[in-house]
Design an enzyme around this catalytic site. Structure first.
Site, PDB file in Angstrom:
ATOM      1  CG  ASP A 256       4.643   1.603   6.820  1.00 43.08           C
ATOM      2  OD1 ASP A 256       4.018   2.131   5.881  1.00 43.08           O
ATOM      3  OD2 ASP A 256       4.066   0.931   7.700  1.00 43.08           O
TER       4      ASP A 256
ATOM      5  CG  HIS B 297       0.362   4.379   4.495  1.00 43.62           C
ATOM      6  ND1 HIS B 297      -0.425   3.785   5.457  1.00 43.62           N
ATOM      7  CD2 HIS B 297      -0.407   5.344   3.918  1.00 43.62           C
ATOM      8  CE1 HIS B 297      -1.610   4.358   5.460  1.00 43.62           C
ATOM      9  NE2 HIS B 297      -1.631   5.297   4.533  1.00 43.62           N
TER      10      HIS B 297
ATOM     11  CG  HIS C 229      -3.172   0.336   7.718  1.00 41.78           C
ATOM     12  ND1 HIS C 229      -2.845   0.967   8.894  1.00 41.78           N
ATOM     13  CD2 HIS C 229      -2.239   0.728   6.813  1.00 41.78           C
ATOM     14  CE1 HIS C 229      -1.760   1.700   8.714  1.00 41.78           C
ATOM     15  NE2 HIS C 229      -1.377   1.579   7.458  1.00 41.78           N
TER      16      HIS C 229
ATOM     17  CG  ASN D 118      -0.913   6.220  10.033  1.00 45.46           C
ATOM     18  OD1 ASN D 118      -1.812   7.015  10.306  1.00 45.46           O
ATOM     19  ND2 ASN D 118      -0.277   6.232   8.875  1.00 45.46           N
TER      20      ASN D 118
ATOM     21  CG  HIS E 233      -0.422   0.105   2.537  1.00 49.08           C
ATOM     22  ND1 HIS E 233       0.048  -1.001   3.208  1.00 49.08           N
ATOM     23  CD2 HIS E 233      -0.226   1.164   3.367  1.00 49.08           C
ATOM     24  CE1 HIS E 233       0.496  -0.641   4.393  1.00 49.08           C
ATOM     25  NE2 HIS E 233       0.345   0.677   4.524  1.00 49.08           N
TER      26      HIS E 233
END
Length: 283
Positions: free
Chosen positions: A141, A139, A200, A231, A137
């Site tokens: 990280d 993000h 998420h 998050n 995804h």
């Protein structure tokens, strides 16, 4: 003629000398430091002739401890990279999958620098090139090291939604390949990418490795040690439990489940994640 006591003493001395010689040779071959108690190699320079460690080493660390590789099963290792956020070292997990064609990475660490360290460690130890990366995804990280991978001519694949969101967020845009071909083979190893719905994030996917019954859950799945959801800025709290249930129904037979952060475990992590998210929704 030597007495039995003398013969026994000579044998002990010879065995000790041989042990010291082997230990010194293996340390020199590693190009770094070894910790015999934990079967750990700390990489500094490029190691050579590591075949003698095959099947023995279970952990490899960068010298600054910001990238750690841990053996999780046959041809599967977990890479964990660290970023300091508000004074806390936050880990992000991904997978290293060994195939006959080369290494496939799942997720790209926090940054280009960490991704570079990761690639160096992989190529130094495994003596294979990284041939492909999959990001789960859009993000930091997962996406932070994508530019560093692309600069090394490593193809990075994602879904169309992740590629679009990555571009909007200012990250290098992956190849939007996975919607059209969610199941594919690399070097005789099968990969299956599944989008269960929002959770998420809007675009979170999981990756299934049927040969080893391994599920990489990314940040959709919470770690065994998780006490909070992390998050949730882009989370769909209402849909998250339902998306986890879809993953459970499809891959409930998983023997190894790796979350995006924290400790991994078995399929019980899916139930635990459902409970944590549902509990948060009810408070």
């Amino acid at each position: 003629m030597k007495s039995r006591k003398q013969q026994s003493l000579y044998k002990k001395i010879a065995a000790l000398a041989l042990t010291m010689l082997v230990t010194a040779s293996l340390t020199a071959c590693s190009g770094g430091q070894t910790d015999p108690a934990s079967d750990t190699i700390k990489l500094q320079a490029m190691p050579t002739k590591l075949s003698s460690f095959s099947g023995l080493v279970t952990e490899i660390k960068s010298m600054d401890n910001k990238v750690i590789l841990k053996k999780a099963g046959k041809n599967v290792w977990i890479h964990t990279s660290y970023k300091s956020i508000n004074g806390n070292k936050v880990p992000a997990n991904g997978l290293i999958v060994q195939t006959k064609q080369g290494i496939v990475l799942l997720d790209a660490t926090w940054s280009d620098k960490l991704a570079g360290q990761l690639v160096h460690m992989i190529e130094s130890y495994f003596k294979q090139k990284v041939v492909l990366a999959i990001v789960t995804h859009a993000h930091e990280d997962r996406m932070g090291g994508v530019s560093g991978l692309i600069e090394r001519d490593i193809e990075v694949r994602s879904t169309d939604m992740t590629a679009r969101l990555a571009k909007e967020a200012g990250y290098a845009e992956p190849n939007a390949f996975l919607d059209g071909e969610p199941q594919f083979m690399v070097g005789g190893t099968q990969f299956e990418v599944f989008y269960p719905g929002e959770g998420h994030g809007k675009d979170n996917v999981v990756v299934w490795l049927p040969q080893t019954n391994t599920l990489f859950g990314g940040c959709l799945v919470l770690g065994q040690d998780a006490k909070a959801l992390g998050n949730v800025a882009d989370a769909n709290m209402a849909e998250w439990p339902e998306s986890l249930l879809r993953v459970k129904h499809k891959y409930g037979q998983a023997k190894l489940v790796v979350p995006g952060h924290g400790k991994w475990g078995n399929a019980g992590l899916l139930n635990r994640s459902i409970e944590l998210v549902s509990k948060s929704n009810n408070t």
